[in-house]
Scaffold this active site. Sequence first.
Site: not given
Length: 482
Positions: A292, A319
Amino acid sequence: MNSIKSYEKELAFQADRRKATTEFIKIISDLWYDKSIEIVLFKNQVIDRNVSDIINLHEYAGQFVQKPISIFDSVELLGAISDIALPPSKIDIGKLTYEYHSDENSSRDIKAFILDKLKDANDSKNIIPKDVILYGFGRIGRLLARELMAKTGNGNQLRLRAIVTRGQLTPEVLEKRATLLKTDSVHGQFTGTVDTDFNKKALLINGTTVHMISADKPENIDYKIFGIEQALLIDNSGVLRDKKGLEKHLKAKGISKVLLTAPGKDIPNIVHGVNQYEFDPDSFDIYSAASCTTNAIAPILKVVEDSLGIKKGHLETIHAYTNDQNLVDNLHGKYRRGRAAALNMVITETGAGTAVAKAIPSLDGKLTSNAIRVPVPNGSLAVLNLDISTKTSKTAINTIIKKYALEGDLVEQIKYSLSNELVSSDIVGTSSPSVYDSNATIVSDDGKNIILYVWYDNEYGYSHQVIRLAKYIAKVRRFTYY
């Protein structure tokens, strides 16, 4: 008295605008379900959106291109699209509206304008639908299932046929799988229907049968008994990560291609929009959709590298915590990840700085990277600190990235944000893997160092990248106009 008349005019305008928006919704639904033509508005999905959503998206579109994008114009252009013969397509009505009101087109007949802009549509090749298997049914697997089923339409692209999980499939387990698909604490309710049929060992998603297969060894599964042939298998299980392991899928009956939803070893690592054309689907059977974070940073890094040149840089990704961390303090195979995920900021490693060089080879050895996991369940931020070869300014770098967000090969990948108030929850549900925060950009006084802030929905945005790559591999990519 004048204020009353003014107020009445405002009410009348709002009523007319909402009525036009209702017509907009009807036309895009008819185009999708009758002709498999998907309409988007500057990359934003408009199918299954309500009136207020559509009005707000038109407001955003006008701010983005700094010209009014009127719902009334959109409806008129959609009417012209409905009147002509087109193959299955994906068309950006915002871009068409913007182009129609440019100086050279403003006096043209709308139908003639549409015919000219979409003249290449009928040159597109016939599409053969592709069966899809999801191997694994975790966070990414369920989002892929949602999107595949929501966008099935007439079934002329990707068809979700089966989901493979480990462990025994009981009525209770099947019901729990259905519930996890229907409800999600981050992404909300699935907009369709999900039922179970244990006799068929299947989920009925929007009334369509999706077989649930229980298996521990991928090579032993016979998908052909379910009528599945030459399928694309998307492995989101997290178990198999290299070519040798993923080749086991190709030994199963009914599988022709494999796509891994994680960085892979000894296989092509692809960021769709950046490097997919370097790997012909006729020549490769196993692919990786990278991570991602790599999908978030690669589009922006490509723009900077191509436009200004990158000497060196550092990536720090802030994150969201993930399922691999502990809910409370406990033993973990990696340092710091054993501490309670929802209570701590946790420094950990990321391979994105190295992995991005697989998509952009000129960056090999130029980037370092690290990660900080933070107490949010979804929505992440990459901070790119880059030394560049060509001097720039904040206005110049923002203008460059805005151009790439509006036209070219990266329009699906980059969303350009104008908001001064953008926070992580705002980007949850964004289909673009990179949300460029234009107001946060920092440029050094000498113009040779830039700090860029790139938000990303590490679940939803990434899932859309996986589906884009899946369509390329399966050769079911429709005619697109962006």
